[in-house]
Design a protein around this motif. Structure first.
Motif, PDB file in Angstrom:
ATOM      1  N   UNK A 111      67.839  51.263  52.972  1.00 18.15           N
ATOM      2  CA  UNK A 111      66.830  50.455  53.651  1.00 18.15           C
ATOM      3  C   UNK A 111      66.107  49.610  52.600  1.00 18.15           C
ATOM      4  N   UNK A 112      65.662  48.469  53.045  1.00 17.44           N
ATOM      5  CA  UNK A 112      64.947  47.551  52.170  1.00 17.44           C
ATOM      6  C   UNK A 112      63.444  47.783  52.315  1.00 17.44           C
ATOM      7  N   UNK A 113      62.764  47.938  51.181  1.00 13.57           N
ATOM      8  CA  UNK A 113      61.324  48.167  51.168  1.00 13.57           C
ATOM      9  C   UNK A 113      60.680  46.973  50.448  1.00 13.57           C
ATOM     10  N   UNK A 114      59.743  46.328  51.123  1.00 15.90           N
ATOM     11  CA  UNK A 114      58.996  45.217  50.517  1.00 15.90           C
ATOM     12  C   UNK A 114      57.552  45.647  50.346  1.00 15.90           C
ATOM     13  N   UNK A 115      57.071  45.587  49.100  1.00 17.65           N
ATOM     14  CA  UNK A 115      55.691  45.961  48.794  1.00 17.65           C
ATOM     15  C   UNK A 115      54.963  44.689  48.377  1.00 17.65           C
ATOM     16  N   UNK A 116      53.969  44.320  49.158  1.00 16.54           N
ATOM     17  CA  UNK A 116      53.179  43.130  48.892  1.00 16.54           C
ATOM     18  C   UNK A 116      51.803  43.575  48.386  1.00 16.54           C
ATOM     19  N   UNK A 117      51.406  43.056  47.223  1.00 18.73           N
ATOM     20  CA  UNK A 117      50.122  43.414  46.628  1.00 18.73           C
ATOM     21  C   UNK A 117      49.038  42.484  47.167  1.00 18.73           C
ATOM     22  N   UNK A 118      48.010  43.080  47.694  1.00 17.57           N
ATOM     23  CA  UNK A 118      46.877  42.318  48.197  1.00 17.57           C
ATOM     24  C   UNK A 118      45.913  42.048  47.041  1.00 17.57           C
ATOM     25  N   UNK A 119      45.476  40.825  46.983  1.00 18.15           N
ATOM     26  CA  UNK A 119      44.604  40.440  45.882  1.00 18.15           C
ATOM     27  C   UNK A 119      43.207  41.013  46.076  1.00 18.15           C
ATOM     28  N   UNK A 120      42.620  41.506  44.996  1.00 19.12           N
ATOM     29  CA  UNK A 120      41.201  41.852  44.984  1.00 19.12           C
ATOM     30  C   UNK A 120      40.536  40.989  43.918  1.00 19.12           C
ATOM     31  N   UNK A 121      39.263  40.840  44.055  1.00 14.91           N
ATOM     32  CA  UNK A 121      38.544  39.908  43.177  1.00 14.91           C
ATOM     33  C   UNK A 121      38.261  40.593  41.836  1.00 14.91           C
ATOM     34  N   UNK A 122      39.282  40.591  40.974  1.00 12.56           N
ATOM     35  CA  UNK A 122      39.132  41.247  39.679  1.00 12.56           C
ATOM     36  C   UNK A 122      39.213  40.269  38.512  1.00 12.56           C
ATOM     37  N   UNK A 123      39.189  38.970  38.818  1.00 15.38           N
ATOM     38  CA  UNK A 123      39.223  37.962  37.751  1.00 15.38           C
ATOM     39  C   UNK A 123      38.110  36.937  37.986  1.00 15.38           C
ATOM     40  N   UNK A 124      37.173  36.797  37.041  1.00 16.71           N
ATOM     41  CA  UNK A 124      36.170  35.733  37.172  1.00 16.71           C
ATOM     42  C   UNK A 124      36.808  34.374  36.873  1.00 16.71           C
ATOM     43  N   UNK A 125      36.209  33.300  37.318  1.00 12.55           N
ATOM     44  CA  UNK A 125      36.749  31.976  36.998  1.00 12.55           C
ATOM     45  C   UNK A 125      36.779  31.757  35.485  1.00 12.55           C
ATOM     46  N   UNK A 126      37.815  31.074  35.044  1.00 10.38           N
ATOM     47  CA  UNK A 126      37.984  30.751  33.626  1.00 10.38           C
ATOM     48  C   UNK A 126      37.734  29.254  33.446  1.00 10.38           C
ATOM     49  N   UNK A 127      36.720  28.930  32.636  1.00  2.00           N
ATOM     50  CA  UNK A 127      36.341  27.524  32.419  1.00  2.00           C
ATOM     51  C   UNK A 127      37.279  26.936  31.375  1.00  2.00           C
ATOM     52  N   UNK A 128      37.973  25.892  31.795  1.00  3.55           N
ATOM     53  CA  UNK A 128      38.873  25.195  30.877  1.00  3.55           C
ATOM     54  C   UNK A 128      38.215  23.965  30.231  1.00  3.55           C
ATOM     55  N   UNK A 129      37.215  23.390  30.900  1.00  5.64           N
ATOM     56  CA  UNK A 129      36.502  22.225  30.342  1.00  5.64           C
ATOM     57  C   UNK A 129      35.072  22.261  30.853  1.00  5.64           C
ATOM     58  N   UNK A 130      34.115  22.088  30.017  1.00  8.08           N
ATOM     59  CA  UNK A 130      34.252  21.852  28.578  1.00  8.08           C
ATOM     60  C   UNK A 130      34.723  23.113  27.853  1.00  8.08           C
ATOM     61  N   UNK A 131      35.354  22.881  26.693  1.00  5.63           N
ATOM     62  CA  UNK A 131      35.955  23.978  25.980  1.00  5.63           C
ATOM     63  C   UNK A 131      34.936  24.759  25.161  1.00  5.63           C
ATOM     64  N   UNK A 132      33.739  24.217  24.989  1.00 10.48           N
ATOM     65  CA  UNK A 132      32.762  24.890  24.122  1.00 10.48           C
ATOM     66  C   UNK A 132      31.346  24.579  24.604  1.00 10.48           C
ATOM     67  N   UNK A 133      30.459  25.551  24.358  1.00  3.56           N
ATOM     68  CA  UNK A 133      29.037  25.325  24.665  1.00  3.56           C
ATOM     69  C   UNK A 133      28.391  24.371  23.653  1.00  3.56           C
ATOM     70  N   UNK A 134      29.082  24.072  22.569  1.00  2.00           N
ATOM     71  CA  UNK A 134      28.536  23.217  21.511  1.00  2.00           C
ATOM     72  C   UNK A 134      28.972  21.771  21.650  1.00  2.00           C
ATOM     73  N   UNK A 135      29.817  21.488  22.588  1.00  2.00           N
ATOM     74  CA  UNK A 135      30.252  20.107  22.766  1.00  2.00           C
ATOM     75  C   UNK A 135      29.190  19.327  23.537  1.00  2.00           C
ATOM     76  N   UNK A 136      29.160  18.031  23.398  1.00  2.00           N
ATOM     77  CA  UNK A 136      28.186  17.210  24.109  1.00  2.00           C
ATOM     78  C   UNK A 136      28.832  15.876  24.427  1.00  2.00           C
ATOM     79  N   UNK A 137      28.151  15.126  25.267  1.00  2.00           N
ATOM     80  CA  UNK A 137      28.662  13.836  25.737  1.00  2.00           C
ATOM     81  C   UNK A 137      27.516  12.841  25.675  1.00  2.00           C
ATOM     82  N   UNK A 138      27.800  11.648  25.179  1.00  2.00           N
ATOM     83  CA  UNK A 138      26.824  10.568  25.100  1.00  2.00           C
ATOM     84  C   UNK A 138      26.721   9.886  26.449  1.00  2.00           C
TER      85      UNK A 138
END
Length: 898
Positions: A673-700
């Motif tokens: 018999x074929x068994x399919x196991x589907x994993x349900x997502x839980x909120x275990x990852x916070x958002x990852x900020x890709x930009x800006x890349x640093x708290x020390x960067x600035x913009x004119x």
């Protein structure tokens, strides 16, 4: 069809050089289901393709058509585009298609079914296929050989075969059995061997094959036969084919032993002594001789005659009945008659030396006449034998006897001599009259013949004896009796058709037809059980299935041939024994389980339910994981599926397992018999900020920037899925000359200018942006610092970088970002007027403003040097002010399995 074909081909006769006839040969088994691939015409003909694509992709595309929809076309389906030939819904039965005859062909249009082939076992299905268009035209002759499978059991044309063998047949005598078994299958699937279920030690079977391949069984005599010892043998002849597994058929074989004249008459005694009184009357019975011949019919006919040694006077005095052997007095005895007579009597049989017996007759001379006994029979009497039925009541009269003295001088008495339930008593009021009657019921089964004598004697001692034989006639007073009232049988399921179960046996004490027993099934017996009325052989005509029914219980009857018939009943119980003929069966072909990620190791994912219809060890099922056994394990007994480790959806979102169930039979059967196991997502990852890349960067930001213009953006991703990955952006902390001048789009993260910038709005703006997901039950978030420098130019980078290194004094707003996925619009907060008033006051004080501007200029020039040293600094610095914006508590989420 030919006309249409010529009309179609005529305009393209210029391409005739490319058309040719081709022959393809395929083979397949009979009885296959619909949709089985027979062959691909395009591939086997090596037709050109379009870049490796199917022929249908050519331009113009190839077309395959049956030239005629005759008899053969109903068994196949031809794909007009791909050229694949499959079996149709009409099942191919080789035995129905190919009648075994030399060169027999059944035509149907241009398609035919043919058995004309060098091999007598061949069976061909002929098809004509047209390949179009004209560039690739050809007529393809397709020959499909139908292979035989062993789907027919041998079957005898008659259920009961009778064979006669003379009792003097020598050893190795061969007798052909005229009704051999028939099997529509061919080759090794046809009848191969015959055997006897019981050969009695004197018979065997041999099989001869003629030039046409027909096999005929021969019965061979292996031992001496004697009809007088056993006159017939009843057995079962079994025919078996050579299939795998082999199929069998059976019939009852009765071997009758015919009589030959191998026995001669014999007398039980060699001499018989008889005394006869000289005053005996004519016709007086002297004696009866009896010889026995063990043969039958004409071979057992016996005649009696005097030997030539018997003198003529003795022949004249005593008459010998040639048929019965009775000797009677034929002439009167006088004074000159010899007193001793030696009668030599011959018992003659056909082709035999006569048997000899000597009868010595002694004649006693008497001076007075003996008493006379005169019988008058009431019951039926023939030649001194009285016939009585066994059911006659007590005191049934047999005969009157008159006892008298011929000289009327002496007193005469009489009595009854002999054993039996009879009584002789005076019949009053008459003198010398006696009545012979029964005193007990007669029973044929106890004794069939009685011999009694009525003896009379006078006062002088002379005796006279009158012999009477009483023959008891049988009546139908006994019912058949089974040897067992409860007949318990067992048989394995999946038995061969017409399988032997047992041979019933019942006896009837009555004689003749009254004792002949016939056997019948009771009304409660299923129709697929059969009982031979003569032999009592019980068979089952179909295969039994224990899973369908395990116990059978019904009655059988034994009925005699009397009138009225009598019967008895016995009960038959049949237990069907289990065989491992059922594979384990899963409740579903496919199982699907939904499991939350981070599910604990060895937690119960789900239960795999499987059953096996067999019993005992054959029904015991063991489960195992065929793939993924390093991650998953299954409880054999309970079918509980578990994961050895915690599962992470972000690493792998689903698993496909194959579970094998193996039963305990020998050999074991299995299923998967074929068994399919589907994993349900839980909120275990916070958002990852890709930009800006640093708290020390600035913009004119130029002061001339128009309101509503996009300044920059915050871009983040979330490894979770669904609502757990929907991101909202919000500004939770601001610092700058007029921090309300900037807003962020909660959906896109775009930061825009809200109001026109004035001269007193110049300076560094620090926006603390919260990036939050929509997870349940608690969203997770990350923060990033967006630095905007409002000025015409960047003249002192070192100064700006020094400002960035300082710990910001930012008050965190508690307002949560918009959770709605739809764009949200918030009213721009009214700018506080207090900073404006302060700025105006400072401007009015010119001197103070001048000093302040010069100070700022000097600081910027100094910060530019530090900026060059740390030009490539790109690290994300957490804010350690009054709040920890990165380290937020994560509460565990408990998700139950679906």
């Amino acid at each position: 069809h030919l006309l249409l074909f010529l009309l179609f081909v005529g305009p393209f006769n210029c391409f005739a050089s490319y058309s040719r006839a081709t022959e393809l040969f395929y083979s397949l088994n009979e009885g296959l289901p619909a949709g089985v691939l027979i062959g691909s015409l395009a591939r086997d003909l090596r037709l050109p393709t379009a870049g490796g694509q199917p022929p249908a992709s050519l331009q113009p595309p190839l077309s395959f058509t049956l030239a005629s929809h005759g008899l053969g076309a109903q068994y196949v389906q031809l794909d007009n585009r791909s050229g694949e030939l499959h079996t149709s819904a009409v099942e191919i039965d080789r035995e129905a298609l190919c009648v075994e005859s030399s060169g027999a062909t059944i035509l149907g249009g241009s398609a035919a079914v043919s058995s004309s082939s060098p091999s007598p076992e061949s069976c061909l299905l002929l098809l004509d296929v047209l390949v179009l268009p004209q560039e690739y035209f050809r007529l393809v002759k397709v020959k499909i050989a139908i292979r035989d499978v062993n789907d027919n059991a041998p079957r005898f044309p008659v259920p009961h075969i009778r064979l006669s063998v003379p009792e003097n047949a020598p050893v190795n005598t061969r007798l052909a059995i005229e009704h051999p078994a028939l099997d529509p299958d061919v080759g090794t699937n046809s009848v191969q061997t015959y055997r006897l279920r019981d050969n009695y030690g004197v018979f065997t079977l041999d099989v001869e094959e003629n030039e046409n391949g027909e096999r005929t069984p021969y019965l061979i005599v292996m031992g001496a036969l004697d009809r007088e010892t056993q006159d017939k043998y009843v057995t079962v002849i079994i025919a078996e084919d050579g299939g795998t597994p082999p199929l069998v058929g059976s019939a009852t074989l009765t071997i009758g032993i015919s009589d030959i004249n191998d026995n001669c008459p014999q007398f039980n005694d060699s001499q018989l002594n008889v005394t006869l009184y000289g005053n005996s009357s004519l016709g007086t019975h002297v004696a009866t001789v009896h010889a026995v011949d063990m043969d039958l019919g004409s071979n057992a006919q016996i005649t009696y005659s005097y030997s030539q040694k018997v003198p003529q006077p003795s022949r004249d005095l005593f008459h010998l009945n040639e048929s019965t052997g009775a000797i009677t007095l034929s002439t009167k005895i006088d004074g000159d008659t010899p007193r001793l007579h030696r009668l030599i009597i011959l018992g003659n049989g056909p082709g035999c030396i006569p048997a000899v017996i000597t009868v010595l007759v002694t004649i006693i001379k008497v001076m007075m006449r003996p008493p006379e006994v005169v019988p008058r029979f009431i019951a039926n009497e023939v030649e001194g034998v009285v016939y009585l039925k066994e059911l006659e009541p007590i005191n049934t009269p047999i005969a009157f006897f008159t006892i008298k003295d011929p000289d009327e001088k002496y007193k005469v008495s009489c009595y009854l001599d002999g054993d039996g339930p009879f009584r002789l008593s005076p019949y009053k009021p008459y003198n010398n009259e006696y009545l012979l009657e029964t005193i007990k019921p007669l029973d044929f089964e106890s004794q069939q013949l009685y011999e009694i004598s009525v003896v009379a004697w006078n006062s002088e001692g002379f005796h006279v004896k009158k012999v009477i034989k009483v023959q008891v006639l049988d009546d139908n007073d006994n019912s058949p009796v089974f040897s067992e009232q409860l007949i318990e049988l067992s048989i394995e399921e999946n038995n061969v058709p017409n399988a032997f179960l047992t041979k019933l046996h019942a006896t009837d004490a009555d004689s003749g037809e009254r004792g002949q027993v016939s056997y019948f099934l009771g009304p409660d017996a299923p129709s697929y059980f059969a009982l031979d009325k003569t032999t009592g052989v019980l068979t089952v005509s179909t295969q039994l299935d224990r899973e369908e029914k395990e116990k059978y219980r019904y009655t059988v009857k034994a009925v005699d041939s009397g009138f009225p018939p009598r019967e008895s009943i016995a009960t038959v119980t049949i237990t069907v024994l289990d065989k491992n003929d059922n594979s384990p069966r899963f409740i579903n072909k496919d199982f699907s389980f939904f499991v939350p990620e981070n599910f604990p190791g060895f937690g119960e994912i789900g239960v795999i339910s499987v059953t096996d219809a067999d019993a005992g060890q054959n029904g015991w099922v063991a489960l195992s994981v065929l793939n993924g056994s390093d991650i998953f394990v299954i409880d054999t007994g309970k079918g509980v599926l578990r994961a050895k480790v915690s599962l992470d959806r972000e690493q792998q979102s689903s698993y496909v397992l194959w579970i094998e169930a193996v039963d305990g039979g020998d050999p074991a059967l299995s299923s998967t018999a074929k068994i399919t196991i589907l994993l349900l997502d839980i909120n275990d990852n916070p958002p990852l900020v890709l930009f800006p890349q640093s708290n020390m960067s600035y913009l004119l930001v130029l002061p001339s920037t128009l309101p509503g213009s996009p300044i920059t953006e915050v871009y983040a991703v979330d490894k979770d899925t669904g609502m757990n990955a929907v991101i909202a952006y919000s500004i939770i902390g601001r610092r700058g000359p007029r921090p309300e001048s900037f807003r962020i789009d909660p959906k896109t993260g775009n930061i825009t200018l809200e109001e026109s910038l004035m001269q007193n709005d110049y300076g560094l703006y620090r926006l603390l942006v919260k990036v939050s997901d929509h997870g349940y039950p608690e969203p997770l978030h990350s923060t990033v610092m967006v630095n905007l420098f409002v000025n015409d130019t960047v003249s002192n980078e070192s100064y700006i970088e020094s400002l960035l290194r300082k710990e910001p004094d930012i008050s965190v707003e508690e307002k949560q970002p918009q959770i709605s996925i739809e764009p949200t619009h918030k009213k721009m907060e009214s700018a506080s007027c207090m900073p404006t008033l302060v700025a105006l006051s400072i401007i009015s004080l010119g001197s103070i403003a001048l000093v302040t501007g010069m100070g700022i200029y000097i600081c910027l020039r100094k910060g530019k040097k530090h900026h060059r040293a740390d030009e490539n600094l790109e690290v994300q610095i957490p804010l350690n002010g009054r709040i920890n914006l990165h380290m937020l508590e994560k509460k565990p989420v408990e998700i139950s399995n679906i």
